[in-house]
Design an enzyme around this catalytic site. Structure first.
Site, PDB file in Angstrom:
ATOM      1  N   HIS A   1       4.805   5.474  11.755  1.00  0.00           N
ATOM      2  CA  HIS A   1       4.345   5.380  10.366  1.00  0.00           C
ATOM      3  C   HIS A   1       3.389   6.550  10.128  1.00  0.00           C
ATOM      4  O   HIS A   1       2.179   6.375  10.017  1.00  0.00           O
ATOM      5  CB  HIS A   1       3.643   4.022  10.173  1.00  0.00           C
ATOM      6  CG  HIS A   1       3.384   3.622   8.753  1.00  0.00           C
ATOM      7  ND1 HIS A   1       3.553   4.481   7.673  1.00  0.00           N
ATOM      8  CD2 HIS A   1       2.958   2.437   8.220  1.00  0.00           C
ATOM      9  CE1 HIS A   1       3.245   3.835   6.556  1.00  0.00           C
ATOM     10  NE2 HIS A   1       2.881   2.604   6.866  1.00  0.00           N
TER      11      HIS A   1
ATOM     12  N   ARG B   1      11.229   3.873   3.543  1.00  0.00           N
ATOM     13  CA  ARG B   1      10.868   2.887   4.577  1.00  0.00           C
ATOM     14  C   ARG B   1      12.117   2.108   4.933  1.00  0.00           C
ATOM     15  O   ARG B   1      12.874   1.687   4.053  1.00  0.00           O
ATOM     16  CB  ARG B   1       9.781   1.941   4.068  1.00  0.00           C
ATOM     17  CG  ARG B   1       9.543   0.786   5.021  1.00  0.00           C
ATOM     18  CD  ARG B   1       8.338  -0.035   4.660  1.00  0.00           C
ATOM     19  NE  ARG B   1       7.100   0.665   4.944  1.00  0.00           N
ATOM     20  CZ  ARG B   1       5.904   0.105   4.874  1.00  0.00           C
ATOM     21  NH1 ARG B   1       5.781  -1.164   4.522  1.00  0.00           N
ATOM     22  NH2 ARG B   1       4.813   0.797   5.148  1.00  0.00           N
TER      23      ARG B   1
ATOM     24  N   ARG C   1       0.796  -1.233   0.000  1.00  0.00           N
ATOM     25  CA  ARG C   1       0.000   0.000   0.000  1.00  0.00           C
ATOM     26  C   ARG C   1       0.826   1.281   0.000  1.00  0.00           C
ATOM     27  O   ARG C   1       0.558   2.209  -0.761  1.00  0.00           O
ATOM     28  CB  ARG C   1      -0.909   0.070   1.246  1.00  0.00           C
ATOM     29  CG  ARG C   1      -2.223  -0.584   1.111  1.00  0.00           C
ATOM     30  CD  ARG C   1      -2.589  -1.194   2.441  1.00  0.00           C
ATOM     31  NE  ARG C   1      -1.614  -2.216   2.761  1.00  0.00           N
ATOM     32  CZ  ARG C   1      -1.679  -3.467   2.298  1.00  0.00           C
ATOM     33  NH1 ARG C   1      -2.697  -3.834   1.584  1.00  0.00           N
ATOM     34  NH2 ARG C   1      -0.741  -4.354   2.577  1.00  0.00           N
ATOM     35  N   THR C   2       1.788   1.344   0.904  1.00  0.00           N
ATOM     36  CA  THR C   2       2.474   2.626   1.086  1.00  0.00           C
ATOM     37  C   THR C   2       3.233   2.998  -0.184  1.00  0.00           C
ATOM     38  O   THR C   2       3.120   4.119  -0.694  1.00  0.00           O
ATOM     39  CB  THR C   2       3.419   2.551   2.303  1.00  0.00           C
ATOM     40  OG1 THR C   2       2.674   2.029   3.407  1.00  0.00           O
ATOM     41  CG2 THR C   2       3.979   3.911   2.654  1.00  0.00           C
TER      42      THR C   2
HETATM   43  N1   CP Z   1      -0.306  -0.138   5.790  1.00  0.00           N
HETATM   44  C1   CP Z   1       0.911  -0.382   5.257  1.00  0.00           C
HETATM   45  O1   CP Z   1       1.924   0.228   5.638  1.00  0.00           O
HETATM   46  O2   CP Z   1       0.902  -1.341   4.293  1.00  0.00           O
HETATM   47  P1   CP Z   1       2.193  -1.793   3.463  1.00  0.00           P
HETATM   48  O3   CP Z   1       3.163  -2.427   4.440  1.00  0.00           O
HETATM   49  O4   CP Z   1       1.687  -2.742   2.436  1.00  0.00           O
HETATM   50  O5   CP Z   1       2.793  -0.556   2.869  1.00  0.00           O
END
Ligand code: CP
Length: 306
Positions: free
Chosen positions: A132, A104, A54-55
């Site tokens: 986050h 990240r 997602r991010t």
């Molecule tokens: N919510 C979130 O950080 O999802 P991802 O780890 O898929 O980016």
């Protein structure tokens, strides 16, 4: 020259700045065509030393919908960090090629190191079990659109509260608003860290701890489920023992308010049964969609374009 603004922790943004970002995101959702060229000739670097769906994808989609370009890596193994290059040097390089960086990293504090090394804005896209902040902005936009306000509700945070960086950032954001009551639901081994409880106490936040989800559910206006994160455990045995501590299903939801909303930063594993997806209170996929719009707002704001 304007001072570079980074987003490392959600507290880097004032309540007024958060309101402003939510306002921009609302406007983008209402009039996306008005924003389609706002970042033309701008570049976002996505430096992901840890996996993400997602991010990373929502940052990429956000920059594309603003008319900008994206470069970067989704896996540390395809970067020169495998040859021993430091995070600091990697970020200096990215700052030579891009106007803004989303990063990240599995190590807590890595984005703070990065922020001192480059003259372009750094966005923390998740650092280990720490923070986050862009997930929190996503969560806040979702709460705003579904509940209309950041005040006067009871939120239950359920699952891995020890290592759950999304939980830590969301608490830090919400404890600045009036009359938000926190119910912390976790197994004993995964309770919210003491430093977070100290912050809540210092802010005068009202909180209580439960071990059973069933005990909390009738009181909640918002239920924020989280995954027990395999990658944060030191041994497999503890993970296996704790991973299915909470499973939200339709039977448990019978005791919930009709207008309670169910949130989850995702990915989910077993903690929300698939049968819940069609319940009108489930809004975790909508939440993921909100992530794109609030990241569009954030990019515009940090680049000084809005
Ligand atoms: N919510 C979130 O950080 O999802 P991802 O780890 O898929 O980016």
């Amino acid at each position: 020259m304007n001072e570079i603004k980074n987003l490392i922790n959600i507290t880097d943004l004032s309540v007024q700045e958060i309101d402003h970002l939510v306002e921009i995101a609302d406007d983008i959702m209402a009039r996306p065509e008005a924003y389609q060229d706002t970042c033309s000739h701008k570049k976002l670097a996505t430096l992901f030393f840890e996996p993400s769906t997602r991010t990373r994808l929502s940052f990429t989609a956000a920059m594309m919908e603003l008319g900008g370009n994206v470069l970067g890596f989704s896996d540390a193994s395809s970067s020169s960090s495998t040859k021993g290059e430091s995070v600091a040097d990697t970020v200096i390089m990215a700052g030579c090629y891009a106007d803004i960086i989303a990063m990240r990293h599995p190590k807590e504090g890595a984005p703070v190191v990065a922020a001192g090394k480059t003259i372009v804005p750094i966005i923390n896209a998740g650092d280990g079990g720490h923070f986050h902040p862009t997930q929190t902005l996503t969560d806040l936009l979702t709460i705003h659109r579904k509940k209309g306000s950041f005040t006067n509700f009871t939120i239950g945070l359920c699952g891995d509260l020890m290592f759950g960086r999304t939980v830590h950032s969301l608490i830090e954001a919400l404890m600045r608003y009036e009359n938000v009551r926190f119910i912390l639901i976790s197994p004993r081994e995964l309770k919210l860290p003491e430093y977070m409880k100290e912050k809540m106490n210092a802010a005068g936040a009202v909180w209580v701890e439960y071990e059973k989800l069933e005990d909390a559910i009738p009181e909640l206006d918002i239920l924020y489920m989280t995954r027990v994160q395999k990658e944060r455990f030191f041994n497999e045995e503890d993970y296996v023992r704790l991973r299915d501590s909470y499973i939200l299903d339709l039977e448990k939801l019978e005791a919930a308010k009709d207008d309670m909303i169910i949130m989850h930063p995702l990915p989910r594993v077993n903690e929300i049964a698939v049968e819940v997806d069609n319940d009108p209170r489930a809004c975790y996929f909508y939440q993921a969609l909100c992530g794109k719009y609030i990241r569009m707002a954030l990019i515009l704001y940090l680049l000084g374009l809005k």
